[in-house]
Scaffold this active site. Structure first.
Site, PDB file in Angstrom:
ATOM      1  N   PRO A  47       0.813  -1.216   0.000  1.00 30.85           N
ATOM      2  CA  PRO A  47       0.000   0.000   0.000  1.00 30.85           C
ATOM      3  C   PRO A  47       0.846   1.265   0.000  1.00 30.85           C
ATOM      4  O   PRO A  47       1.637   1.461   0.920  1.00 30.85           O
ATOM      5  CB  PRO A  47      -0.791  -0.121   1.311  1.00 30.85           C
ATOM      6  CG  PRO A  47       0.104  -0.918   2.203  1.00 30.85           C
ATOM      7  CD  PRO A  47       0.849  -1.874   1.314  1.00 30.85           C
ATOM      8  N   ASP A  86      -2.194   2.918   2.435  1.00 38.88           N
ATOM      9  CA  ASP A  86      -1.727   3.081   3.798  1.00 38.88           C
ATOM     10  C   ASP A  86      -2.191   4.474   4.236  1.00 38.88           C
ATOM     11  O   ASP A  86      -1.683   5.473   3.753  1.00 38.88           O
ATOM     12  CB  ASP A  86      -0.192   3.007   3.768  1.00 38.88           C
ATOM     13  CG  ASP A  86       0.398   2.674   5.107  1.00 38.88           C
ATOM     14  OD1 ASP A  86      -0.366   2.599   6.088  1.00 38.88           O
ATOM     15  OD2 ASP A  86       1.625   2.507   5.173  1.00 38.88           O
ATOM     16  N   TRP A 541       3.806   1.071  10.276  1.00 37.25           N
ATOM     17  CA  TRP A 541       4.437  -0.086   9.616  1.00 37.25           C
ATOM     18  C   TRP A 541       3.795  -1.397  10.058  1.00 37.25           C
ATOM     19  O   TRP A 541       3.837  -2.383   9.341  1.00 37.25           O
ATOM     20  CB  TRP A 541       5.941  -0.119   9.886  1.00 37.25           C
ATOM     21  CG  TRP A 541       6.618   0.889   9.030  1.00 37.25           C
ATOM     22  CD1 TRP A 541       7.093   2.102   9.416  1.00 37.25           C
ATOM     23  CD2 TRP A 541       6.842   0.799   7.623  1.00 37.25           C
ATOM     24  NE1 TRP A 541       7.604   2.767   8.337  1.00 37.25           N
ATOM     25  CE2 TRP A 541       7.471   1.988   7.219  1.00 37.25           C
ATOM     26  CE3 TRP A 541       6.577  -0.175   6.647  1.00 37.25           C
ATOM     27  CZ2 TRP A 541       7.838   2.244   5.906  1.00 37.25           C
ATOM     28  CZ3 TRP A 541       6.945   0.069   5.339  1.00 37.25           C
ATOM     29  CH2 TRP A 541       7.564   1.266   4.975  1.00 37.25           C
ATOM     30  N   GLN A 576      12.093  -1.214   0.869  1.00 41.04           N
ATOM     31  CA  GLN A 576      11.163  -2.024   1.650  1.00 41.04           C
ATOM     32  C   GLN A 576      11.829  -3.228   2.332  1.00 41.04           C
ATOM     33  O   GLN A 576      11.180  -3.960   3.063  1.00 41.04           O
ATOM     34  CB  GLN A 576       9.985  -2.494   0.791  1.00 41.04           C
ATOM     35  CG  GLN A 576       9.196  -1.362   0.180  1.00 41.04           C
ATOM     36  CD  GLN A 576       8.674  -0.382   1.210  1.00 41.04           C
ATOM     37  OE1 GLN A 576       8.395  -0.753   2.342  1.00 41.04           O
ATOM     38  NE2 GLN A 576       8.570   0.880   0.845  1.00 41.04           N
ATOM     39  N   TRP A 580       8.336  -2.895   4.268  1.00 44.30           N
ATOM     40  CA  TRP A 580       7.194  -3.805   4.123  1.00 44.30           C
ATOM     41  C   TRP A 580       7.589  -5.275   4.008  1.00 44.30           C
ATOM     42  O   TRP A 580       6.885  -6.148   4.494  1.00 44.30           O
ATOM     43  CB  TRP A 580       6.375  -3.365   2.913  1.00 44.30           C
ATOM     44  CG  TRP A 580       4.986  -3.906   2.889  1.00 44.30           C
ATOM     45  CD1 TRP A 580       4.054  -3.808   3.879  1.00 44.30           C
ATOM     46  CD2 TRP A 580       4.370  -4.609   1.814  1.00 44.30           C
ATOM     47  NE1 TRP A 580       2.887  -4.404   3.475  1.00 44.30           N
ATOM     48  CE2 TRP A 580       3.050  -4.902   2.218  1.00 44.30           C
ATOM     49  CE3 TRP A 580       4.798  -5.016   0.547  1.00 44.30           C
ATOM     50  CZ2 TRP A 580       2.145  -5.581   1.401  1.00 44.30           C
ATOM     51  CZ3 TRP A 580       3.905  -5.682  -0.266  1.00 44.30           C
ATOM     52  CH2 TRP A 580       2.602  -5.972   0.157  1.00 44.30           C
ATOM     53  N   LYS A 613      18.122  11.575  -5.501  1.00 42.58           N
ATOM     54  CA  LYS A 613      16.731  11.288  -5.201  1.00 42.58           C
ATOM     55  C   LYS A 613      15.892  12.514  -5.588  1.00 42.58           C
ATOM     56  O   LYS A 613      16.307  13.633  -5.364  1.00 42.58           O
ATOM     57  CB  LYS A 613      16.623  11.028  -3.684  1.00 42.58           C
ATOM     58  CG  LYS A 613      15.444  10.175  -3.313  1.00 42.58           C
ATOM     59  CD  LYS A 613      15.498   9.820  -1.829  1.00 42.58           C
ATOM     60  CE  LYS A 613      14.115   9.465  -1.358  1.00 42.58           C
ATOM     61  NZ  LYS A 613      14.076   9.078   0.043  1.00 42.58           N
ATOM     62  N   LYS A 616      11.183  17.458  -3.209  1.00 45.35           N
ATOM     63  CA  LYS A 616      10.667  18.814  -3.309  1.00 45.35           C
ATOM     64  C   LYS A 616      11.736  19.832  -2.965  1.00 45.35           C
ATOM     65  O   LYS A 616      11.868  20.847  -3.626  1.00 45.35           O
ATOM     66  CB  LYS A 616       9.473  18.976  -2.360  1.00 45.35           C
ATOM     67  CG  LYS A 616       8.160  18.819  -3.099  1.00 45.35           C
ATOM     68  CD  LYS A 616       6.997  19.158  -2.183  1.00 45.35           C
ATOM     69  CE  LYS A 616       5.732  18.491  -2.708  1.00 45.35           C
ATOM     70  NZ  LYS A 616       4.733  18.284  -1.686  1.00 45.35           N
TER      71      LYS A 616
END
Ligand SMILES: [Zn+2]
Ligand SMILES: [Zn+2]
Length: 1007
Positions: A47, A86, A541, A576, A580, A613, A616
């Site tokens: 998610p 999520d 998590w 992850q 996850w 990466k 913003k």
């Protein structure tokens, strides 16, 4: 029925139309229904956090998922494709805090200052937790809706109407049930520990929730005078002077050498203890010029030396025990600064462990909001980080300060609000991961990981070093931890909502979020008192960690679970490993003694062009929407998986305009798709005109009319299908995408379409079957490509499929194209590859000689290294003549090659080219030059391919004579009913051309 496609590959428009059509004819649901009886395949969506917008990484992630789901469906599987979201957590709380008003709040000068919540106190006392949580709920649902729209624009087919959402009651219940399992297995316990803490959000944070960057802080050396001899001090160093009030010990490394040293200089002298090797460094810091070692000892011999701390803390708060205010040993002490470490078990995880070893309890005079409490009355209510200067001032005034400077160092910050974190000793709830670590490691071995090292190295290393998992957060928008406690120590962990019915304050159907759940109490079975819920909520998590069964609403609904569990495949980005992949592994082992997944695929990130990466704050973010509106979702999808192996990061590139030109970028992917489009445009146009119906010409009938190049095209098509299938099966999507690209660009567009142009054009009866054979081959190539492209570029595939007379409602209902080995002909492919090489060699030699491509060559001599290789070329004699524009090919042996001309080598032998220009060649050359000009004019006049014309030509007499001998040929090529040679050409369009220095005027009239 084959219908001509539109002239231009306007992807954004086509994609919108296709998406609309999918909705109108229920294509998604019908495609799913078609596979309902197939073998079940449980794909589980990791998610994404509901941020409201997708970024390039999420686009890549969902593209990979959509490719596999479509692929498995085409292979007959009944794929579970529920998307997940999520939706709890701090990011939404922080957004809501900024949106909500705090009525009645005024600024220092008395003006209303109501916008934005600034503390938990305001949430609890003014806004109300119910109001706050409801606002979070609405915000999460809004963000969920806008994100779903963006996934749909990307062309992702998932069950968008039935997503799993971590905020739903049934989902939350599954998380409770898992916690109950953990509790029953003695894996869930509260513990008083030092954790990373955001003083603004007033909650514990996990390591993954901390962002690091440089901060400037004080760097001070402090004297701790010895109790036995106050003229001698221990020297400690710290960058957090605000923790000094809670100092309990000083740590020395047991094996390092320390010394009592006399420092002296103009300013005077003093005696202090520090690491011997640091004496000179410390001397300079203290502003001394000389030092003298008075006594040496090992760190282990220092244990128990008592000192006086800088602050006297009221004994009612600070518990004294044997090692309080004494030197202790710790092996994390490093050889830098003074080599003696200020130890405050209330404020550092290492310090806490050291305290535990020496029986020293933490002293933590700092509250949840990061302010000193009454336990440190000197600064009660002050924010700790702002107290540094005053602490340093106090140290100086009281003779404790040895040296002070500023230092720039990496410091952690709350990922949401960017406030510098602090460490605090608090009571938190932990899952004892080390206790189940062995099973987790075994489960990593059992599951399949792609690539293999994602599991065998990365995940294993992470799990191997795993510590207790702190699952409690002191916030509101999350799954409430289902633990009720009584003052007598009795504890109850609720696993299902039905258990709440035994409590007071429960109403049927109630929301189980805070604050409502907090009203539910139980009677203590032990003492008869009231058990209340602990106020904490769960780490998000943990929410997603239970997705494999919570999305099936287990344990409330058993059938779904029995039908699908465990999940067959998950795919997420490499971060992850600690996220996850890990949380699911832990939660699965706790609940079922197994990982909830059988295959884990790891993919990489989409970075900016420089390899950074996208973020913003760096201003380097490219959003999928931008790319989609420029080149279309299909181009973005194809580019995302084509650029690199899925597990290698991709530096996003817009286009190929750079120097050196980049092969990557969505623009390049668009060019590939546009090339395919042009092939389809060519095919669909001629086939529609001729009313070609592939149904009427089954392959069994057509086979005998196939030329070598048709068989070659079939063979290449099967090889493409094989390569794409292999790429998908091995999860090497880049290989699958590149196989498609090479096939479209090289085999289909650059070669086969070129070879059959004349056949498509032919109108004479005798060659109808030859033309049909080329149509059939081209049709087959286009359709197989459309079906193979379907998982990758679902819109373009659909558009092509529907125009080329596809029989199913949607191309996505087609079965996956399986390679037909009977069509693979390596001998033919070898022959054709020689022809391609020879055509290129001839072109290169022509360029060297200044011979124009349109002028035929009189003859070439081909001399393969053996007779087999001449035969291989001879197989495509016609193709070589046509593509090389050669009148005659002579196959010969090396001893018979003409001696007067220089031979040129190719991979299988040599050729000799005869560049002699005969009058016949000159005539044909000029005729072809003329044809090209007329074709260009037809194009400029936008004439339909079927349009007949008449032509007037004027040129010098020598040329008109040459043209005369080729008149019928020219007329046939340009669809002219007549050609007249005249001095003043007329027509709808008249133009004069310069052909190799000679003026030719052409007039064209539409008939
Ligand atoms: Zn924060
Ligand atoms: Zn009790």
């Amino acid at each position: 029925m084959i219908k001509q496609v539109r002239a231009n590959y306007d992807a954004p428009t086509i994609e919108k139309e296709i998406q609309k059509a999918w909705i109108e004819n229920d294509a998604y649901l019908k495609t799913k229904a078609l596979r309902e009886s197939g073998e079940r395949f449980y794909f589980l969506d990791g998610p994404p956090y509901t941020t409201g917008h997708i970024h390039m990484g999420t686009a890549l992630n969902k593209t990979i998922k959509d490719i596999f789901i479509r692929y498995w469906r085409m292979n007959g599987y009944n794929v579970r494709d529920q998307p997940g979201f999520d939706m709890h957590g701090l990011p939404i709380e922080v957004q809501v805090e900024k949106m909500v008003n705090v009525p009645g709040r005024v600024s220092k000068d008395g003006k209303p200052d109501e916008l934005g919540i600034r503390s938990k106190k305001e949430i609890e006392d003014i806004v109300g937790i119910d109001n706050f949580v409801n606002t979070c709920m609405n915000r999460a649902l809004e963000l969920h809706a806008s994100m779903t729209e963006e996934f749909k624009e990307l062309g992702v087919w998932m069950d968008w109407d039935h997503p799993y959402q971590t905020i739903r009651k049934d989902y939350m219940e599954s998380a409770w049930w898992t916690l109950q399992r953990a509790y029953e297995r003695d894996l869930l316990n509260p513990s008083s520990r030092v954790v990373t803490w955001c003083p603004r959000c007033e909650t514990a944070l996990a390591e993954a929730e901390i962002e690091y960057w440089d901060e400037t802080d004080p760097s001070v050396m402090v004297r701790f005078p010895l109790v036995d001899d106050p003229s001698v001090s221990l020297l400690i160093w710290t960058t957090t002077p605000w923790t000094l009030p809670s100092n309990m010990m000083v740590a020395a490394h047991p094996d390092f050498d320390y010394a009592k040293i006399r420092f002296s200089g103009e300013k005077g002298e003093e005696v202090a203890i520090c690491m011997e090797c640091q004496a000179e460094y410390v001397m300079k810091k203290g502003g001394y010029e000389k030092f003298e070692i008075l006594e040496r000892f090992k760190g282990k011999d220092m244990v128990g030396i008592a000192y006086r701390p800088p602050y006297d803390i009221d004994p009612k708060y600070l518990k004294r025990s044997e090692y309080v205010f004494k030197v202790v040993n710790a092996d994390y002490v490093e050889k830098d600064n003074t080599g003696l470490v200020h130890t405050a078990p209330g404020f550092g995880p290492d310090d806490y462990e050291t305290g535990k070893r020496y029986g020293v309890e933490p002293f933590c005079p700092v509250g949840e909001a990061g302010r000193y409490t009454e336990e440190f009355p000197l600064m009660e209510g002050r924010k700790v980080k702002t107290a540094n200067d005053d602490i340093v001032k106090y140290l100086k005034e009281n003779g404790f300060l040895f040296n002070t400077e500023k230092i720039k160092h990496r410091y952690g910050h709350c990922w949401r609000c960017k406030t510098p974190i602090i460490y605090r000793n608090t009571k938190q709830w932990f899952i004892n991961v080390p206790k189940v670590k062995d099973t987790m490691l075994q489960e990593i071995d059992r599951a399949k990981w792609v690539p293999d090292w994602a599991g065998s190295t990365r995940e294993k290393n992470w799990v191997d070093g795993a510590r207790d998992w702190c699952i409690s957060r002191q916030r509101y928008w999350g799954i409430p931890i289902p633990v009720w406690e009584c003052k007598c120590g009795e504890r109850k962990v609720v696993g299902q909502i039905s258990e709440l019915k035994d409590g007071d304050g429960y109403t049927e159907g109630m929301d189980i979020h805070r604050p409502w759940i907090d009203k539910v109490t139980f009677k203590c079975p032990k003492c008869g008192g009231t058990m209340t819920r602990i106020p904490d909520i769960l780490d998000v998590w943990f929410d997603s960690g239970v997705a494999a069964w919570a999305s099936l609403e287990y344990p409330a609904k058993k059938e779904e679970f029995e039908k699908w569990w465990p999940c067959d495949f998950i795919v997420e980005a490499h971060d992850q490993t600690r996220g996850w992949f890990y949380s699911q592994l832990g939660a699965g082992v706790i609940s079922f003694d197994r990982a909830p997944y059988d295959e884990v695929m790891m993919h990489a990130w989409m970075l900016d062009p420089k390899g950074q990466k996208m973020s913003k704050s760096l201003g380097n973010v490219v959003v999928p929407k931008e790319v989609i509106s420029e080149f279309g979702a299909d181009a973005l999808r194809l580019y995302s998986v084509r650029a690199n192996a899925p597990w290698d990061d991709t530096c996003f590139q817009w286009d190929m305009k750079k120097n050196p030109p980049l092969k990557e970028g969505p623009k390049n992917a668009w060019k590939v798709l546009n090339t395919y489009w042009n092939v389809v445009k060519f095919a669909s146009m001629y086939m529609e005109i001729d009313g070609f119906d592939p149904e009427k010409h089954p392959i069994a009938d057509m086979e005998r009319y196939f030329r070598g190049e048709d068989r070659w095209m079939f063979s290449r098509t099967e090889k493409m299908k094989k390569a794409v299938t292999e790429g998908l099966e091995s999860r090497e999507l880049h290989k699958a995408a590149r196989a498609l690209e090479d096939y479209i660009m090289e085999d289909l567009s650059k070669w086969y379409v070129k070879l059959i142009r004349d056949r498509s054009w032919s109108e004479d009866e005798a060659s109808q079957n030859d033309k049909l054979a080329s149509y059939y081959t081209l049709y087959y190539a286009i359709m197989q490509t459309a079906v193979a492209l379907a998982p990758f570029t679902p819109h373009l595939s659909e558009e092509v499929y529907q125009h080329m007379g596809g029989k199913k409602l949607t191309v996505h209902m087609e079965d996956w194209p399986v390679c037909n080995d009977a069509f693979i002909r390596d001998d033919i492919e070898h022959g054709m590859s020689l022809i391609q090489e020879l055509v290129e060699t001839i072109a290169t030699e022509r360029a060297k000689m200044g011979s124009k491509l349109r002028w035929p060559l009189k003859q070439i001599f081909v001399c393969g290294k053996d007779s087999g290789s001449n035969d291989a070329v001879r197989m495509f004699d016609d193709v070589l003549k046509q593509q090389g524009n050669v009148k005659e090919i002579v196959y010969t042996t090396s001893d018979r090659l003409p001696r007067d001309k220089e031979p040129t080598s190719y991979s299988d032998g040599q050729i000799v080219i005869d560049f002699d220009v005969t009058p016949e060649i000159e005539a044909e050359g000029y005729a072809r030059e003329l044809i090209r000009r007329i074709q260009q004019m037809r194009k400029d006049m936008k004439l339909n391919v079927e349009q007949f014309i008449t032509i007037d030509v004027s040129a010098e007499e020598y040329l008109t004579k040459l043209f005369g001998t080729w008149k019928d040929f020219i007329a046939g090529e340009v669809r002219a009913k007549s050609i007249a040679f005249t001095d003043s050409p007329k027509g709808d369009e008249v133009k004069t051309w310069d052909v190799t220095g000679k003026d030719i005027t052409i007039g064209i009239t539409k008939l």
